[in-house]
Design a protein around this motif. Structure first.
Motif, PDB file in Angstrom:
ATOM      1  N   ALA A  10      -8.572   5.168  -0.782  1.00  0.00           N
ATOM      2  CA  ALA A  10      -8.342   3.769  -0.391  1.00  0.00           C
ATOM      3  C   ALA A  10      -7.124   3.547  -1.123  1.00  0.00           C
ATOM      4  O   ALA A  10      -6.048   2.785  -0.716  1.00  0.00           O
ATOM      5  CB  ALA A  10      -9.435   2.844  -0.934  1.00  0.00           C
ATOM      6  N   ALA A  13      -4.219   5.052   0.854  1.00  0.00           N
ATOM      7  CA  ALA A  13      -4.012   4.014   2.224  1.00  0.00           C
ATOM      8  C   ALA A  13      -3.302   2.504   1.801  1.00  0.00           C
ATOM      9  O   ALA A  13      -2.191   2.151   2.537  1.00  0.00           O
ATOM     10  CB  ALA A  13      -5.193   3.666   2.833  1.00  0.00           C
ATOM     11  N   LYS A  24      -5.425   0.580  10.293  1.00  0.00           N
ATOM     12  CA  LYS A  24      -6.107   1.431  11.003  1.00  0.00           C
ATOM     13  C   LYS A  24      -5.593   3.001  11.093  1.00  0.00           C
ATOM     14  O   LYS A  24      -6.334   3.854  10.954  1.00  0.00           O
ATOM     15  CB  LYS A  24      -6.349   0.807  12.556  1.00  0.00           C
ATOM     16  N   SER A  27      -5.748   4.343   7.737  1.00  0.00           N
ATOM     17  CA  SER A  27      -7.100   5.000   7.514  1.00  0.00           C
ATOM     18  C   SER A  27      -7.407   6.170   8.195  1.00  0.00           C
ATOM     19  O   SER A  27      -7.980   7.141   7.570  1.00  0.00           O
ATOM     20  CB  SER A  27      -8.067   3.775   7.558  1.00  0.00           C
ATOM     21  N   THR A  31      -8.048  10.012   6.587  1.00  0.00           N
ATOM     22  CA  THR A  31      -9.305  10.505   6.947  1.00  0.00           C
ATOM     23  C   THR A  31      -9.142  11.943   7.485  1.00  0.00           C
ATOM     24  O   THR A  31     -10.034  12.894   7.193  1.00  0.00           O
ATOM     25  CB  THR A  31     -10.273   9.671   7.831  1.00  0.00           C
TER      26      THR A  31
END
Length: 317
Positions: A10, A13, A24, A27, A31
């Motif tokens: 996090a 990001a 988006k 993230s 990932t």
């Protein structure tokens, strides 16, 4: 080596968000990086096991080609490769515009008074769709020539599985790629199992799927064929066509990455100079091809497309 926690991810990001990138996208990228890191660590762990070491020794990653298989890449294949790359880039661009543009800058309608006349009344379509369909026709023509020459010259043996051991060799090559201990590559002679299966899927499965689904969504498909349309509804074509486009995007990204990461100069000479040497000629031609494609990308806009489209029909704003 420890993997980043959710809190650390996090934080990463958040730092990238400061550059104005959508949350988006950030993230998703973080990932994917974490998943890739886990896969690499898992592959390296598996590769250290005795049983896996034995498997890798038995199946090093590539299969022997049949007797009489051609060695090297001929010049025609290099030209085909460039033309295909040029067309597929613009096809993806125009296809995305067709999918996302709500108010097209212009429309096109065919001229029904020309040499080729049709019974049905002309249908007005967006200029983006006209460009997409025109590129599709050229891509199909280029692909047809490619398939014919591929089988006429025996080059098909390089991308069509001819023995069952291609599958364990593909698993071996994939494991080696993931563990970052990449398999020995000699594309001038033959491809490893994973490359071979990927090229086979791209040429003989993904490309036909793109054509069949695209044809179903086009105006050339017979609208009054009720039985045929019931067997093959347009909703199925739409559900398949977009994922196939995403497959081609992924293939291009991975393909270009591996070409540049596994001996760029030699690989580029294979494709652009039809020679198995290490010099800068292939890279130079590759750079020129990128300039050509960048120019085509810039010119693929209504200002420049209208005069060309007007030769084949009527363009309206």
């Amino acid at each position: 080596m420890s993997t980043p926690t959710n809190k650390q991810a996090a934080g990463i990001a958040a730092r990238w968000k400061a550059f104005g990138l959508p949350a988006k996208i950030i993230s998703t990228a973080v990932t994917l990086v974490l998943i890739l890191l886990v896969l690499v660590l898992a592959a390296r762990g598996l590769s250290s096991l005795d049983g896996v070491k034995s498997f890798l020794a038995t199946y090093p990653g590539h299969s022997d080609l049949p007797d009489g298989a051609p060695v090297g890449l001929p010049a025609w294949l290099g030209w085909q490769h460039f033309i295909n790359m040029f067309l597929i880039l613009l096809i993806i661009r125009s296809g995305w515009q067709v999918r996302t543009t709500k108010r097209p800058a212009a429309h096109w309608i065919r001229n029904n008074k020309g040499v080729i006349k049709t019974k049905n009344a002309p249908t007005k379509i967006s200029l983006d769709l006209w460009f997409h369909l025109t590129l599709d026709a050229l891509w199909v023509l280029n692909g047809t020539i490619f398939i014919v020459v591929l089988f006429a010259t025996g080059q098909w043996m390089r991308i069509v599985p001819t023995s069952w051991d291609v599958f364990p060799n593909a698993i071996s090559a994939g494991l080696q790629y993931l563990s970052l201990n990449w398999p020995t590559d000699n594309g001038w002679v033959n491809y490893n199992g994973l490359q071979l299966l990927t090229y086979f899927i791209t040429v003989f499965i993904a490309a036909p799927l793109a054509i069949i689904t695209g044809l179903r969504m086009s105006g050339a498909w017979p609208k009054n064929a009720k039985t045929l349309n019931k067997i093959y509804p347009i909703t199925v074509a739409r559900a398949v066509h977009f994922p196939v486009m995403l497959y081609f995007v992924l293939f291009i990204v991975v393909h270009v990455t591996l070409v540049l990461a596994t001996g760029a100069l030699r690989n580029l000479n294979h494709m652009y100079t039809s020679s198995d040497v290490v010099n800068w000629w292939g890279f130079g031609i590759f750079a020129c091809s990128l300039v050509v494609m960048a120019a085509a990308w810039f010119l693929a806009q209504p200002l420049f497309l209208r005069p060309v489209a007007s030769l084949m029909g009527k363009v309206t704003k």
